[in-house]
Motif scaffolding. Structure first.
Motif, PDB file in Angstrom:
ATOM      1  N   ASP A  61       8.891 -15.915   5.961  1.00 10.73           N
ATOM      2  CA  ASP A  61       8.444 -14.973   6.972  1.00 10.73           C
ATOM      3  C   ASP A  61       9.318 -15.137   8.215  1.00 10.73           C
ATOM      4  OD1 ASP A  61       7.131 -13.460   8.814  1.00 10.73           O
ATOM      5  OD2 ASP A  61       5.183 -14.432   8.581  1.00 10.73           O
ATOM      6  N   THR A 106       8.745 -14.257  11.204  1.00 13.76           N
ATOM      7  CA  THR A 106       7.983 -14.280  12.457  1.00 13.76           C
ATOM      8  C   THR A 106       8.254 -15.529  13.279  1.00 13.76           C
ATOM      9  OG1 THR A 106       6.220 -12.993  11.423  1.00 13.76           O
ATOM     10  CG2 THR A 106       5.680 -14.122  13.466  1.00 13.76           C
ATOM     11  N   CYS A 124       7.502  -7.297  13.279  1.00 14.94           N
ATOM     12  CA  CYS A 124       7.544  -7.631  11.852  1.00 14.94           C
ATOM     13  C   CYS A 124       6.663  -6.698  11.030  1.00 14.94           C
ATOM     14  CB  CYS A 124       7.134  -9.089  11.641  1.00 14.94           C
ATOM     15  SG  CYS A 124       8.377 -10.267  12.240  1.00 14.94           S
ATOM     16  N   LYS A 125       5.519  -6.318  11.571  1.00 15.70           N
ATOM     17  CA  LYS A 125       4.659  -5.368  10.856  1.00 15.70           C
ATOM     18  C   LYS A 125       5.366  -4.034  10.676  1.00 15.70           C
ATOM     19  CE  LYS A 125       0.132  -7.251  12.177  1.00 15.70           C
ATOM     20  NZ  LYS A 125      -1.078  -7.037  13.011  1.00 15.70           N
ATOM     21  N   ALA A 126       6.005  -3.565  11.733  1.00 12.38           N
ATOM     22  CA  ALA A 126       6.714  -2.288  11.659  1.00 12.38           C
ATOM     23  C   ALA A 126       7.885  -2.378  10.691  1.00 12.38           C
ATOM     24  CB  ALA A 126       7.209  -1.882  13.047  1.00 12.38           C
ATOM     25  N   ARG A 127       8.624  -3.479  10.759  1.00 12.48           N
ATOM     26  CA  ARG A 127       9.772  -3.658   9.883  1.00 12.48           C
ATOM     27  C   ARG A 127       9.335  -3.775   8.424  1.00 12.48           C
ATOM     28  NH1 ARG A 127      13.971  -1.330  11.298  1.00 12.48           N
ATOM     29  NH2 ARG A 127      15.194  -2.159  12.992  1.00 12.48           N
ATOM     30  N   ASN A 128       8.326  -4.577   8.161  1.00 12.91           N
ATOM     31  CA  ASN A 128       7.894  -4.810   6.785  1.00 12.91           C
ATOM     32  C   ASN A 128       7.348  -3.554   6.127  1.00 12.91           C
ATOM     33  OD1 ASN A 128       8.615  -7.485   6.988  1.00 12.91           O
ATOM     34  ND2 ASN A 128       6.563  -8.196   7.476  1.00 12.91           N
ATOM     35  N   SER A 129       6.833  -2.632   6.945  1.00 16.98           N
ATOM     36  CA  SER A 129       6.297  -1.390   6.388  1.00 16.98           C
ATOM     37  C   SER A 129       7.397  -0.399   6.042  1.00 16.98           C
ATOM     38  CB  SER A 129       5.326  -0.736   7.378  1.00 16.98           C
ATOM     39  OG  SER A 129       6.019  -0.259   8.524  1.00 16.98           O
ATOM     40  N   SER A 156       4.968 -10.050  16.325  1.00 14.66           N
ATOM     41  CA  SER A 156       4.004  -9.605  15.313  1.00 14.66           C
ATOM     42  C   SER A 156       4.104  -8.100  15.094  1.00 14.66           C
ATOM     43  CB  SER A 156       2.584  -9.983  15.749  1.00 14.66           C
ATOM     44  OG  SER A 156       1.639  -9.490  14.831  1.00 14.66           O
ATOM     45  N   ARG A 157       4.188  -7.343  16.175  1.00 21.12           N
ATOM     46  CA  ARG A 157       4.316  -5.882  16.063  1.00 21.12           C
ATOM     47  C   ARG A 157       5.643  -5.513  15.402  1.00 21.12           C
ATOM     48  NH1 ARG A 157       1.584  -6.386  20.994  1.00 21.12           N
ATOM     49  NH2 ARG A 157       3.520  -6.519  22.211  1.00 21.12           N
TER      50      ARG A 157
END
Length: 287
Positions: free
Chosen positions: A103, A105, A84-89, A81-82
């Motif tokens: 997704d 994830t 993917c959030k970092a990558r997607n941003s 989760s961390r």
């Protein structure tokens, strides 16, 4: 280059791996990268006879692989989760256009879980998330992600079997001190814990630090050249060399932040600089 690689991949009976490697080292376009990587990593056999049946057998084998217990899955799920959030941003428009629409994830969670079940006795590490993640952004099926990830992990294991990570880190730090003395002295003056940064660069193969599209371009070369990971030490030196002037203007916390979250870089220039540094090191017999 894209049309040349596509032509190699679309050969009727045999994919010419030597030609693919020669072309791939200079970069692979988004449209053909997933297929090219599978051949470069040995996930797909160069002989296309019985290709569909071989592929189906692999998919069936993957589906039958057990998954991890709930406790391990909690750790995996949190790290994914961390990640993917970092990558997607940070993912660039170019990288997004190359990624599957789904997704990543769940595929990452499943692939890492299956890997740990298959290789019993292997302890979970967050490194696994970052090394499997690029495949999940690139490839549409979990089985392809899984077998590509296994191939990369085998590359890493072979690389560090030849010389331990500690030995390679020591070599890198010595070369940094020798080749970039001004920058090294600046880090010393600012009390930068560069060994911590370097350890991350070597453990994660820059998968944690580089923007995704930069990482994909770098791995094109790693997968295309013989013993590709031996170039990694020189890639790290090239990154420092090309960012030297900027880094020397920064203070400790700023340096640490930049080195752990590298900016978008021209990876062709980084790779070219890495080869130049490698040639200099060999010529001067520094190692």
């Amino acid at each position: 280059m894209s049309s040349e690689i596509r032509q190699i991949l679309e050969a009727e009976t045999l994919v010419d791996i030597d030609k693919l490697r020669q072309a791939g080292r200079y970069g692979i376009s988004d449209e053909v990268r997933a297929d090219a990587w599978k051949y470069l990593l040995g996930v797909e056999a160069e002989d296309k006879s019985n290709e569909l049946s071989k592929r189906q057998a692999k998919y069936d084998e993957y589906r039958q692989t057990e998954r991890q217990s709930n406790d391990v899955m909690k750790r995996i799920r949190g790290e994914v989760s961390r990640y993917c959030k970092a990558r997607n941003s940070k993912v660039s428009a170019r990288a997004v256009s190359a990624a599957p629409p789904t997704d990543p994830t769940v595929p990452i969670e499943n692939v890492v879980s299956a890997y740990l079940s298959h290789f019993r006795g292997t302890e979970y590490s967050p490194v696994m998330i970052y090394l499997s993640g690029p495949f999940a952004y690139l490839m549409p099926t979990e089985a392809d992600i899984y077998y590509s990830f296994i191939a990369l992990m085998e590359m890493v294991e072979t690389h560090y079997a030849q010389a331990s990570m500690a030995a390679r880190l020591s070599e890198f730090l010595m070369l940094f001190r020798t080749l970039l003395p001004d920058l090294h002295n600046h880090f010393e003056e600012e009390e930068v814990d560069f060994k911590e940064v370097a350890t991350s660069w070597f453990e994660y193969l820059l998968a944690k630090e580089l923007p995704l599209d930069c990482l994909l371009r770098l791995w094109d070369t790693y997968f295309s050249i013989p013993n590709g990971l031996t170039l990694h030490v020189y890639i790290c030196l090239a990154v420092l060399s090309l960012m030297k002037d900027h880094l020397e203007e920064l203070e400790q916390s700023e340096i640490h932040g930049v080195l752990l979250r590298l900016p978008v870089m021209d990876m062709d220039s980084v790779i070219k600089q890495a080869v130049t540094i490698r040639d200099e090191v060999m010529m001067k017999r520094l190692i």
